[in-house]
Each structure stands twice: as C-alpha cells, then as structure tokens.
Write a protein that holds these residues in place. Structure first.
Motif, PDB file in Angstrom:
ATOM      1  N   ALA A 115       3.421  -7.127   1.404  1.00 43.65           N
ATOM      2  CA  ALA A 115       3.328  -8.435   2.063  1.00 43.65           C
ATOM      3  C   ALA A 115       3.140  -9.558   1.047  1.00 43.65           C
ATOM      4  O   ALA A 115       3.696 -10.644   1.197  1.00 43.65           O
ATOM      5  CB  ALA A 115       2.187  -8.435   3.077  1.00 43.65           C
ATOM      6  N   ASN A 116       2.309  -9.325   0.022  1.00 47.52           N
ATOM      7  CA  ASN A 116       2.143 -10.259  -1.086  1.00 47.52           C
ATOM      8  C   ASN A 116       1.838 -11.680  -0.601  1.00 47.52           C
ATOM      9  O   ASN A 116       2.514 -12.652  -0.960  1.00 47.52           O
ATOM     10  CB  ASN A 116       3.408 -10.273  -1.959  1.00 47.52           C
ATOM     11  CG  ASN A 116       3.178 -11.001  -3.271  1.00 47.52           C
ATOM     12  OD1 ASN A 116       2.044 -11.227  -3.694  1.00 47.52           O
ATOM     13  ND2 ASN A 116       4.257 -11.391  -3.929  1.00 47.52           N
TER      14      ASN A 116
ATOM     15  N   CYS B 118      -4.257  -1.340   3.494  1.00 47.37           N
ATOM     16  CA  CYS B 118      -4.940  -2.499   2.918  1.00 47.37           C
ATOM     17  C   CYS B 118      -5.733  -2.074   1.687  1.00 47.37           C
ATOM     18  O   CYS B 118      -6.603  -1.198   1.772  1.00 47.37           O
ATOM     19  CB  CYS B 118      -5.876  -3.137   3.944  1.00 47.37           C
ATOM     20  SG  CYS B 118      -6.894  -4.484   3.286  1.00 47.37           S
ATOM     21  N   VAL B 119      -5.417  -2.684   0.539  1.00 43.67           N
ATOM     22  CA  VAL B 119      -6.220  -2.519  -0.676  1.00 43.67           C
ATOM     23  C   VAL B 119      -7.240  -3.647  -0.672  1.00 43.67           C
ATOM     24  O   VAL B 119      -6.872  -4.827  -0.707  1.00 43.67           O
ATOM     25  CB  VAL B 119      -5.344  -2.574  -1.940  1.00 43.67           C
ATOM     26  CG1 VAL B 119      -6.195  -2.366  -3.182  1.00 43.67           C
ATOM     27  CG2 VAL B 119      -4.245  -1.517  -1.866  1.00 43.67           C
TER      28      VAL B 119
ATOM     29  N   LEU C 263      -7.572   2.074   4.672  1.00 43.72           N
ATOM     30  CA  LEU C 263      -8.255   1.260   3.672  1.00 43.72           C
ATOM     31  C   LEU C 263      -8.271   1.962   2.328  1.00 43.72           C
ATOM     32  O   LEU C 263      -8.543   3.160   2.228  1.00 43.72           O
ATOM     33  CB  LEU C 263      -9.702   0.978   4.098  1.00 43.72           C
ATOM     34  CG  LEU C 263      -9.956  -0.131   5.124  1.00 43.72           C
ATOM     35  CD1 LEU C 263     -11.449  -0.391   5.240  1.00 43.72           C
ATOM     36  CD2 LEU C 263      -9.238  -1.400   4.750  1.00 43.72           C
ATOM     37  N   VAL C 264      -7.990   1.204   1.278  1.00 45.25           N
ATOM     38  CA  VAL C 264      -8.107   1.669  -0.102  1.00 45.25           C
ATOM     39  C   VAL C 264      -9.092   0.723  -0.780  1.00 45.25           C
ATOM     40  O   VAL C 264      -8.751  -0.410  -1.116  1.00 45.25           O
ATOM     41  CB  VAL C 264      -6.750   1.665  -0.832  1.00 45.25           C
ATOM     42  CG1 VAL C 264      -6.915   2.170  -2.259  1.00 45.25           C
ATOM     43  CG2 VAL C 264      -5.725   2.494  -0.071  1.00 45.25           C
TER      44      VAL C 264
ATOM     45  N   LYS D 294      -2.684  -6.883  -7.503  1.00 47.49           N
ATOM     46  CA  LYS D 294      -1.690  -6.212  -8.345  1.00 47.49           C
ATOM     47  C   LYS D 294      -1.593  -4.727  -8.007  1.00 47.49           C
ATOM     48  O   LYS D 294      -0.498  -4.149  -7.984  1.00 47.49           O
ATOM     49  CB  LYS D 294      -2.056  -6.396  -9.817  1.00 47.49           C
ATOM     50  CG  LYS D 294      -1.980  -7.851 -10.287  1.00 47.49           C
ATOM     51  CD  LYS D 294      -2.337  -7.966 -11.756  1.00 47.49           C
ATOM     52  CE  LYS D 294      -2.229  -9.420 -12.225  1.00 47.49           C
ATOM     53  NZ  LYS D 294      -2.590  -9.584 -13.644  1.00 47.49           N
ATOM     54  N   LEU D 295      -2.737  -4.143  -7.737  1.00 46.14           N
ATOM     55  CA  LEU D 295      -2.749  -2.727  -7.395  1.00 46.14           C
ATOM     56  C   LEU D 295      -2.000  -2.472  -6.088  1.00 46.14           C
ATOM     57  O   LEU D 295      -1.286  -1.475  -5.949  1.00 46.14           O
ATOM     58  CB  LEU D 295      -4.197  -2.230  -7.289  1.00 46.14           C
ATOM     59  CG  LEU D 295      -4.414  -0.728  -7.121  1.00 46.14           C
ATOM     60  CD1 LEU D 295      -3.772   0.044  -8.263  1.00 46.14           C
ATOM     61  CD2 LEU D 295      -5.904  -0.422  -7.027  1.00 46.14           C
ATOM     62  N   SER D 296      -2.132  -3.388  -5.120  1.00 48.11           N
ATOM     63  CA  SER D 296      -1.434  -3.210  -3.840  1.00 48.11           C
ATOM     64  C   SER D 296       0.079  -3.265  -4.039  1.00 48.11           C
ATOM     65  O   SER D 296       0.825  -2.542  -3.363  1.00 48.11           O
ATOM     66  CB  SER D 296      -1.880  -4.284  -2.843  1.00 48.11           C
ATOM     67  OG  SER D 296      -1.449  -5.577  -3.236  1.00 48.11           O
TER      68      SER D 296
END
Length: 502
Positions: free
Chosen positions: A279-280, A228-229, A249-250, A265-267
C-alpha cells in the motif's frame, strides 16, 4: 449483484406448491446437499442470460417492472441492473423452524460462493460515492467521508476566532485514515497491481494502526487479506483491534527512518517476498488525492467557502497536502498550517531548512522524519511544534468542555489552531481535523501513572479514588436485612401461587 435470503431454490416450470412440498419433505441433510451442489444464484442468472443471447442473437428482454422477485436483487456496482439479468426465481415459502434453519444455512453458503465468484471475475467498477437515495449508501466505501464539521466552542472562545473540527473519527473505521485506505486499494486495482484477476489478494502495509484498520475493512469488501508491519511500541488497543479484524500483525522494534529495518521499509520488502500489494501510504500519492478530492471539498462546502486557514498534523502528509492544495486552488489567501510534534523533523525543515529532530513525544500516528512523496511540491504557510504538555491537556479539554473524547493528534491540531489564531488575529475561521478517539490509546491517555511519569498534567477525575461520602451514601441506600428477608419470602410465595405465571 447479490441475492438476499428467501430466493434460493429455483422452481422448474409448472412445478408449483406440490413440487415445493415434495422438496420440503426430503431429509434435511439431503436438502443441504442439494443446496450446496447448486451454483450461486448470480452465476445461474448470468448463464441463463448468456444462453438466451446465444440462442436469439439479441439482447435479453428487459424484466417487466412488476416481475416477481425483482426486489431480491440490488444494483450491481458495475452497472448491471436486475432487469438485464432475466426473471429471477420465484420466492420459496418458509413455514417451519427447520426449513428456516436450512434456508439460513443456504444463505450463508451461497453468499460465500457468490463472493468467491465475484472475486474471480475481478473487482467491480466503483464511482467515488454510490448513493441509493438520501442517507442510504451502497457499500463500505460510500460510507467513508462526508463527516460532520463541529464548532469547537471553548477553543473559539480562547482564541477569539471560529475554530471548527472535521469529525474524521465518524468514519466507519474510526479515523481519518479510512479515506486513503479506500483510495489506495482502488488505485492498486486500477493499475493492475491488486485483485483476483492479477492473482494478488494480499495487502501489505507498514502502519501505526489506523491505516491498516481502514485497509482491513475495505479489504473485507474485496476479499483481500491484510498484513500489517507495526512498531511494537504502539498501543495494545490498536493491536488487539487489528487482530480482531483478521489482520496478520508483524511487530518489529522501532527504528530511525533511514534504518533498513524501519517498519515501512520492511513492509515493502515483505510485500515483495510474499507477492502482495504494498500500500505504501507514505509515498503513494493516492493518499493525498483522497483528501484533495473528498476532505478539502467537504470543508469548503461545509464552511460555505469562508475558510481563512486549515491546520493539520502530519503522519504521511496526505491530509495536510491534499486539503491544503484544494483550498489554495479555491482561494490562494487561505493559510495552511503544519502542527508538528517533538521528535519529528518537518517543523524545523520548513522553518529553518534543516531536517533535524529534537525531543520526543508520546503521540502515535503522527510525526515524520522525512519529506514524503505526498508532501512533495507543497509547503505550509505556518508551522508550530506542539509539546505533549500542551497537546494532552487540550485533548482532555475537548472531552470536558465539548464532550469529544479525542486522541493525542486531535489535541495537537486544536492547540496549533489556537496558536495560529493568535497569529492571524480575531474573527478568522479556522478548520482542523479531529482524527480519532482517545480510546485507542487508553493505556497512555487515560493512565494517570503513565502521564505522571512523563510529567504531563491530567484532570483530577482520572484518579479513580473511592469517595468516602459516596461510600457512606451507598451504605445508607442499601436495603436492610429485614427488607431483604421480606422480599425473599414474598417472591417464594408468588412462585408457589396457582395464579403465578412463573
């Protein structure tokens, strides 16, 4: 298809009680080694079935209804029944404590081995809701949805309408986001983007927390890892819960939606780099379909088709668009209302045509800076912007008047429902969503210092100052020293008495 405890350790033909006694007399470490060397029960049963099929070239005979051990097996999601797997092994008896310990060790080990085998074979087919019988469900995914609908009496009294809240906090993961989490994972598997068979077992998502919780729980049932970001401004309660669920976690600084390092966007780029499934949730229309196929029909059925309006805030847009599209199909006269917060752009976009953000809000999980794919082709009939000084007191009112400890977004929804009731007139029936509880935002929602700094009103009881009268009564209620000494002496006498059971 999983065997539950008590059936591991297969008897050979003609072996009986003596054979079992011989095995039980072996050293414990050797019995453990034997158990570890065996294939999982489910694999052995299927191999036995295939051997019989190859030998006789006809389907396996059905298990007799009274066969021993039939109760050990559950119905497999793919449709394979216990009767098509041949006769399972006889139950081995367990008498002594050390044998039970060995059996428990075997259960844990073989359950893990069976899970690994099941993951290698690919995910089973799922039906939308697998029910064994009334109020007994087959798995985690079947528990998601069918949440209660509660009449909000105070909001109804204030507005002159009947306002109902869909209790989405009753989902297993504690929020409305469990629904899209289940649908997104299933959609990824159906499209061949996720699963052991395609070599992808990591789900990556940019989330404020609730969706990642749902993905992690659903991922446990499918043997997936979750990354997860998350913006580092989210509540520590949610981040701690994610870590406790094994989510990696990020944490990243919050950025504008157009920024290349915006957490969503980073994810997406991170998923591409590590070979995971993105997943978006914001642009994956499986999100909207989850609410179109489940939440909307549930509201329509629970309100017996007498729905005048539906109100929802927007994070991804899935709830508002999915439920709204379904209710509009059932009755085009149903009004759909957006509940937005300061700092988001959708309210101004739908009312003025200008995607411009103004102000800010302490709410989490909601407030969108663009029209997501879930919102494309959909337009609400009404839109209200609910400031914090209106939504937070409403959340506290739900707690004080209804006994519902709801979070910020639920306060936004109910406040917007009351505003909509003023527009529609009396005696309308309005549904909204109670998204999650306030416990996930305790550092903000139940923090008087934080709320005071934001100039947001809160109830007096939130200030936990000692009550002088209560302190005085407590002193009076406490035992005297003479009573304490007497109790000690009496206890000592009882402990030395021959008749004492201590």
């Amino acid at each position: 298809m999983m065997a539950f405890g008590f059936g591991f350790g297969e008897n050979t033909p003609g072996e009986g009680r003596e054979g079992r006694r011989r095995r039980s007399s072996a050293p414990r470490h050797r019995r453990h080694t034997e158990l570890l060397s065996r294939k999982p029960l489910v694999v052995r049963l299927i191999e036995k079935r295939e051997d019989r099929h190859r030998a006789h070239q006809h389907p396996t005979p059905m298990m007799r209804s009274g066969s021993r051990g039939a109760s050990c097996l559950l119905h497999h999601p793919s449709g394979t029944t216990p009767s098509s797997l041949g006769t399972p092994p006889r139950r081995a008896t367990t008498h002594s404590g050390h044998r039970m310990q060995a059996r428990c060790f075997a259960v844990r080990h073989h359950t893990r081995r069976e899970s690994e085998w099941r993951g290698q074979m690919g995910p089973p087919e799922y039906t939308p809701r697998r029910i064994i019988k009334d109020n007994v469900f087959a798995d985690f995914a079947s528990l998601v949805g069918n949440t209660p609908l509660v009449r909000l009496n105070t909001a109804s009294l204030i507005s002159g309408c009947q306002i109902y809240g869909k209790c989405e906090y009753a989902n297993p993961g504690g929020s409305v986001k469990d629904r899209p989490a289940v649908y997104i994972i299933r959609d990824g598997e159906e499209r061949g983007l996720l699963g052991k068979t395609v070599g992808v077992d990591t789900v990556v998502e940019g989330s404020a927390g609730n969706t990642a919780i749902g993905l992690a729980l659903m991922g446990f049932t499918r043997l997936y890892k979750t990354v997860c970001v998350i913006p580092n401004t989210q509540s520590p309660q949610k981040k701690d819960l994610l870590r406790q669920l094994g989510v990696q976690l990020v944490e990243v600084p919050p950025q504008k939606v157009w920024h290349p390092n915006h957490f969503v966007k980073l994810s997406g780029r991170l998923a591409e780099r590590i070979g995971g499934f993105w997943a978006n949730q914001f642009d994956n229309v499986a999100n909207r379909r989850a609410h179109y196929e489940t939440t909307g029909p549930e509201i329509w059925e629970q309100m017996e088709g007498r729905v005048d309006a539906f109100v929802s805030s927007v994070g991804t847009g899935g709830t508002l668009a999915g439920v709204g599209m379904y209710l509009k199909e059932k009755n085009p006269r149903v009004k759909i209302c957006l509940a937005d917060v300061p700092g988001a752009v959708l309210h101004r976009y739908y009312t003025t045509g200008e995607a411009r953000a103004e102000g800010s809000s302490i709410t989490e999980n909601i407030g969108q800076g663009r029209v997501t794919a879930n919102l494309e082709g959909f337009r609400p009939d009404f839109s209200f912007e609910i400031p914090d000084y209106e939504s937070v007191p409403m959340a506290f009112q739900l707690l004080e008047a209804e006994g519902l400890p709801m979070g910020f977004s639920s306060g936004v929804n109910v406040a917007a429902a009351i505003r909509l009731a003023e527009k529609l007139g009396p005696n309308k029936r309005i549904a909204t969503v109670l998204c999650d509880t306030g416990f996930r935002y305790a550092n903000k929602q139940y923090n008087p210092e934080f709320l005071s700094a934001k100039d947001i009103p809160y109830p007096e009881w939130l200030d936990q100052h000692p009550d002088p009268q209560m302190e005085e009564k407590l002193q009076e209620a406490q035992a005297t020293q003479e009573q304490i000494d007497e109790a000690i002496a009496m206890n000592a006498h009882k402990s030395t008495s021959p008749d004492s059971k201590v």
